[in-house]
Design a protein around this motif. Structure first.
Motif, PDB file in Angstrom:
ATOM      1  N   CYS A 121      -7.004   2.572   3.539  1.00 29.37           N
ATOM      2  CA  CYS A 121      -6.262   3.809   3.286  1.00 29.37           C
ATOM      3  C   CYS A 121      -6.948   4.654   2.218  1.00 29.37           C
ATOM      4  O   CYS A 121      -6.930   5.878   2.284  1.00 29.37           O
ATOM      5  CB  CYS A 121      -4.833   3.486   2.877  1.00 29.37           C
ATOM      6  SG  CYS A 121      -3.851   2.904   4.267  1.00 29.37           S
TER       7      CYS A 121
ATOM      8  N   ARG B 198      -5.573  -7.361   3.343  1.00 25.28           N
ATOM      9  CA  ARG B 198      -5.792  -5.940   3.088  1.00 25.28           C
ATOM     10  C   ARG B 198      -6.133  -5.817   1.611  1.00 25.28           C
ATOM     11  O   ARG B 198      -5.283  -5.915   0.755  1.00 25.28           O
ATOM     12  CB  ARG B 198      -4.548  -5.127   3.436  1.00 25.28           C
ATOM     13  CG  ARG B 198      -4.203  -5.206   4.908  1.00 25.28           C
ATOM     14  CD  ARG B 198      -3.049  -4.305   5.255  1.00 25.28           C
ATOM     15  NE  ARG B 198      -3.429  -2.903   5.355  1.00 25.28           N
ATOM     16  CZ  ARG B 198      -4.081  -2.388   6.398  1.00 25.28           C
ATOM     17  NH1 ARG B 198      -4.419  -3.134   7.399  1.00 25.28           N
ATOM     18  NH2 ARG B 198      -4.370  -1.113   6.411  1.00 25.28           N
TER      19      ARG B 198
ATOM     20  N   CYS C 160       0.852  -1.184   0.000  1.00 28.09           N
ATOM     21  CA  CYS C 160       0.000   0.000   0.000  1.00 28.09           C
ATOM     22  C   CYS C 160       0.895   1.244   0.000  1.00 28.09           C
ATOM     23  O   CYS C 160       1.870   1.320   0.742  1.00 28.09           O
ATOM     24  CB  CYS C 160      -0.898  -0.019   1.223  1.00 28.09           C
ATOM     25  SG  CYS C 160      -1.854   1.478   1.434  1.00 28.09           S
TER      26      CYS C 160
ATOM     27  N   ARG D 264       0.234   4.114   1.056  1.00 29.45           N
ATOM     28  CA  ARG D 264       0.022   5.009   2.201  1.00 29.45           C
ATOM     29  C   ARG D 264       0.582   4.409   3.490  1.00 29.45           C
ATOM     30  O   ARG D 264       1.396   5.027   4.160  1.00 29.45           O
ATOM     31  CB  ARG D 264      -1.465   5.307   2.345  1.00 29.45           C
ATOM     32  CG  ARG D 264      -1.798   6.338   3.399  1.00 29.45           C
ATOM     33  CD  ARG D 264      -3.284   6.619   3.352  1.00 29.45           C
ATOM     34  NE  ARG D 264      -3.746   7.313   4.530  1.00 29.45           N
ATOM     35  CZ  ARG D 264      -4.200   8.564   4.524  1.00 29.45           C
ATOM     36  NH1 ARG D 264      -4.224   9.236   3.410  1.00 29.45           N
ATOM     37  NH2 ARG D 264      -4.636   9.125   5.627  1.00 29.45           N
ATOM     38  N   CYS D 265       0.176   3.195   3.807  1.00 32.27           N
ATOM     39  CA  CYS D 265       0.617   2.608   5.072  1.00 32.27           C
ATOM     40  C   CYS D 265       1.812   1.678   4.873  1.00 32.27           C
ATOM     41  O   CYS D 265       2.443   1.269   5.842  1.00 32.27           O
ATOM     42  CB  CYS D 265      -0.530   1.860   5.748  1.00 32.27           C
ATOM     43  SG  CYS D 265      -1.057   0.381   4.876  1.00 32.27           S
TER      44      CYS D 265
ATOM     45  N   ASP E 280      -4.764   0.334  -0.223  1.00 34.37           N
ATOM     46  CA  ASP E 280      -5.712  -0.679   0.212  1.00 34.37           C
ATOM     47  C   ASP E 280      -7.037   0.023   0.519  1.00 34.37           C
ATOM     48  O   ASP E 280      -7.123   1.251   0.538  1.00 34.37           O
ATOM     49  CB  ASP E 280      -5.173  -1.469   1.409  1.00 34.37           C
ATOM     50  CG  ASP E 280      -4.922  -0.598   2.624  1.00 34.37           C
ATOM     51  OD1 ASP E 280      -5.823   0.149   3.009  1.00 34.37           O
ATOM     52  OD2 ASP E 280      -3.807  -0.661   3.166  1.00 34.37           O
TER      53      ASP E 280
HETATM   54 ZN   LIG Z   1      -2.718   1.141   3.462  1.00 31.38          ZN
END
Ligand SMILES: [Zn+2]
Length: 101
Positions: free
Chosen positions: A33, A22, A3, A5-6, A30
């Motif tokens: 996010c 996820r 992902c 973002r995370c 995902d």
């Molecule tokens: Zn994420």
């Protein structure tokens, strides 16, 4: 793939490990996010990973036309590689030929 973002791995469903699941949503994010980014207005920070070809052609027409970019420059502007753009255009033309044949 992780992902954007995370940074967590976008795992596929595994019945033995449901917590690791996820689900991929869009823009390299995902589902969770993506929802958060949409909520806090940061979705724009994660450019599209895929483009509907009609939209792509429109953008390319503007960038290579009035802005005088080369196809390579225009592709880069959209965060894409020239080769993938060329392939997408070819696929689109092939589909259109099939429709009109
Ligand atoms: Zn994420």
């Amino acid at each position: 793939m992780n992902c954007r973002r995370c940074g967590r791995e976008l795992a596929t469903w595994d019945a033995d490990d449901p917590a690791a699941y996820r689900r991929y949503n869009a823009r390299g994010l995902d589902q969770r996010c993506y929802g958060q980014a949409a909520y806090d207005g940061t979705l724009i920070d994660y450019p599209r990973a895929t483009w509907p070809v009609e939209l792509l052609l429109e953008e390319l027409a503007v960038l290579t036309g009035s802005r005088g970019m080369t196809l390579r420059e225009a592709a880069a502007e959209l965060g894409l590689k020239k080769d993938s753009v060329v392939c997408a255009i070819r696929r689109h033309r092939k589909r259109q030929e099939k429709v009109s044949a």
